[in-house]
Design a protein around this motif. Structure first.
Motif, PDB file in Angstrom:
ATOM      1  N   ILE A  21       0.850  -1.204   0.000  1.00 36.59           N
ATOM      2  CA  ILE A  21       0.000   0.000   0.000  1.00 36.59           C
ATOM      3  C   ILE A  21       0.884   1.252   0.000  1.00 36.59           C
ATOM      4  CG2 ILE A  21      -1.649   1.348   1.377  1.00 36.59           C
ATOM      5  CD1 ILE A  21      -2.769  -1.379   2.393  1.00 36.59           C
ATOM      6  N   LEU A  22       1.886   1.242   0.874  1.00 36.98           N
ATOM      7  CA  LEU A  22       2.771   2.410   0.989  1.00 36.98           C
ATOM      8  C   LEU A  22       3.537   2.667  -0.303  1.00 36.98           C
ATOM      9  CD1 LEU A  22       4.271   1.827   4.519  1.00 36.98           C
ATOM     10  CD2 LEU A  22       3.049   3.895   3.801  1.00 36.98           C
ATOM     11  N   ALA A  23       4.038   1.598  -0.892  1.00 39.50           N
ATOM     12  CA  ALA A  23       4.829   1.757  -2.117  1.00 39.50           C
ATOM     13  C   ALA A  23       3.978   2.388  -3.213  1.00 39.50           C
ATOM     14  CB  ALA A  23       5.374   0.402  -2.564  1.00 39.50           C
ATOM     15  N   ALA A  24       2.728   1.921  -3.331  1.00 39.75           N
ATOM     16  CA  ALA A  24       1.839   2.475  -4.359  1.00 39.75           C
ATOM     17  C   ALA A  24       1.545   3.943  -4.080  1.00 39.75           C
ATOM     18  CB  ALA A  24       0.544   1.664  -4.409  1.00 39.75           C
ATOM     19  N   PHE A  30       8.231  -1.724  -4.129  1.00 41.49           N
ATOM     20  CA  PHE A  30       8.059  -2.618  -2.996  1.00 41.49           C
ATOM     21  C   PHE A  30       8.987  -3.820  -3.142  1.00 41.49           C
ATOM     22  CE2 PHE A  30       6.178  -6.470  -1.198  1.00 41.49           C
ATOM     23  CZ  PHE A  30       6.171  -6.099   0.146  1.00 41.49           C
ATOM     24  N   LEU A  31       9.613  -4.213  -2.033  1.00 43.38           N
ATOM     25  CA  LEU A  31      10.484  -5.401  -2.049  1.00 43.38           C
ATOM     26  C   LEU A  31      10.239  -6.227  -0.792  1.00 43.38           C
ATOM     27  CD1 LEU A  31      14.169  -5.616  -3.097  1.00 43.38           C
ATOM     28  CD2 LEU A  31      13.480  -6.508  -0.868  1.00 43.38           C
ATOM     29  N   ARG A  74      12.872   2.418  -1.835  1.00 43.80           N
ATOM     30  CA  ARG A  74      12.054   1.210  -1.680  1.00 43.80           C
ATOM     31  C   ARG A  74      11.251   1.204  -0.385  1.00 43.80           C
ATOM     32  NH1 ARG A  74      16.600  -1.961  -3.709  1.00 43.80           N
ATOM     33  NH2 ARG A  74      16.024  -2.494  -5.832  1.00 43.80           N
ATOM     34  N   VAL A  75      10.175   0.431  -0.421  1.00 43.67           N
ATOM     35  CA  VAL A  75       9.533  -0.014   0.810  1.00 43.67           C
ATOM     36  C   VAL A  75       9.922  -1.483   0.953  1.00 43.67           C
ATOM     37  CG1 VAL A  75       7.402  -0.375   2.065  1.00 43.67           C
ATOM     38  CG2 VAL A  75       7.592   1.568   0.488  1.00 43.67           C
ATOM     39  N   VAL A 162       2.420   4.990   9.068  1.00 42.46           N
ATOM     40  CA  VAL A 162       3.802   4.910   8.571  1.00 42.46           C
ATOM     41  C   VAL A 162       4.073   6.101   7.652  1.00 42.46           C
ATOM     42  CG1 VAL A 162       5.510   3.532   7.325  1.00 42.46           C
ATOM     43  CG2 VAL A 162       3.760   2.380   8.704  1.00 42.46           C
ATOM     44  N   GLU A 163       3.095   6.420   6.807  1.00 39.94           N
ATOM     45  CA  GLU A 163       3.254   7.539   5.871  1.00 39.94           C
ATOM     46  C   GLU A 163       3.489   8.839   6.632  1.00 39.94           C
ATOM     47  OE1 GLU A 163       0.091   7.966   2.998  1.00 39.94           O
ATOM     48  OE2 GLU A 163       0.901   9.881   2.281  1.00 39.94           O
ATOM     49  N   ALA A 164       2.774   9.028   7.732  1.00 40.10           N
ATOM     50  CA  ALA A 164       2.952  10.254   8.522  1.00 40.10           C
ATOM     51  C   ALA A 164       4.383  10.336   9.076  1.00 40.10           C
ATOM     52  CB  ALA A 164       1.929  10.295   9.656  1.00 40.10           C
ATOM     53  N   LEU A 165       4.892   9.206   9.532  1.00 38.11           N
ATOM     54  CA  LEU A 165       6.283   9.196  10.039  1.00 38.11           C
ATOM     55  C   LEU A 165       7.263   9.523   8.910  1.00 38.11           C
ATOM     56  CD1 LEU A 165       6.192   5.923  12.201  1.00 38.11           C
ATOM     57  CD2 LEU A 165       6.466   8.255  13.075  1.00 38.11           C
ATOM     58  N   TYR A 166       6.998   8.950   7.757  1.00 38.57           N
ATOM     59  CA  TYR A 166       7.881   9.148   6.595  1.00 38.57           C
ATOM     60  C   TYR A 166       7.863  10.621   6.174  1.00 38.57           C
ATOM     61  CZ  TYR A 166       9.666   8.457   1.819  1.00 38.57           C
ATOM     62  OH  TYR A 166      10.389   8.500   0.649  1.00 38.57           O
ATOM     63  N   ARG A 167       6.670  11.193   6.107  1.00 35.14           N
ATOM     64  CA  ARG A 167       6.553  12.596   5.675  1.00 35.14           C
ATOM     65  C   ARG A 167       7.174  13.534   6.712  1.00 35.14           C
ATOM     66  NH1 ARG A 167       4.141  12.987   1.031  1.00 35.14           N
ATOM     67  NH2 ARG A 167       2.567  11.472   0.398  1.00 35.14           N
TER      68      ARG A 167
END
Ligand code: S3P
Length: 172
Positions: A21-24, A30-31, A74-75, A162-167
């Motif tokens: 989901i995150l990679a998309a 994604f790996l 990558r994710v 996870v996206e919030a942490l990444y951003r």
């Protein structure tokens, strides 16, 4: 800016589902580490465990970590035992966002109950096995700075966190 997003956590905590989901969403690739190991070895994880033993699998995991930690974009969904070697977490953490997904033993059981590809859970008493492995690994998972409790959450909601942490690590 993080080089990669690295998802760790016990088997059945949703690393691959959330990772896809995150990679998309973030336009990253994604790996799945287990899949790469299987492709390169030309055989399944269960066969590697059965024929070569767990230590051999861990050495493959270690080599792949060194390779991936130096790359970017990558994710990465790790196998549940990635935390057993502290060097793996150290290497990934140096450039990537490392997030641990956590779930209760019961949630994990519900998710892996009908699956057969995990050699460590190929026993009749799956719940007992989950609890005993978790008992030794819990401190290693708990030591990861970013932890998300996934019980009762849909994968999309875990991905949101996870996206919030990444951003927040992107500087804006
Ligand atoms: C393992 C988890 C598996 C796989 C192998 C060992 C572990 O990956 O690497 O069977 O030690 O927890 P998943 O967490 O993707 O099931």
């Amino acid at each position: 800016m993080y080089a990669n997003i690295v998802l760790v956590g016990f088997m059945g905590t949703g690393k691959s589902t959330v990772g896809r989901i995150l990679a998309a969403r973030l336009d990253l690739s994604f790996l799945d580490m287990d899949s790469v190991i299987e492709q390169r070895q030309g055989r399944q994880i269960s066969e590697i465990f059965a024929k070569e033993g767990e230590a051999f699998f861990r050495s493959l995991e270690r080599q792949l970590t060194i390779e991936l930690a130096a790359q970017q974009g990558r994710v990465i969904a790790c196998g549940g035992g990635i935390v057993l070697n502290a060097d793996n977490i150290r290497d990934y953490s140096s450039r990537s966002l490392v997030v641990c997904l956590r779930a209760s033993s019961q949630t994990i059981l519900d998710r892996v109950r009908h699956e057969t590809h995990r050699p460590l859970l190929a026993v009749d008493d799956k719940l007992g096995r989950i609890r005993s492995i978790l008992a030794t690994r819990q401190p290693l998972y708990d030591a990861i700075p970013h932890i998300i409790d996934t019980d009762g959450l849909f994968a999309e909601a875990v991905a949101d966190r996870v996206e919030a942490l990444y951003r927040s690590g992107m500087g804006g």
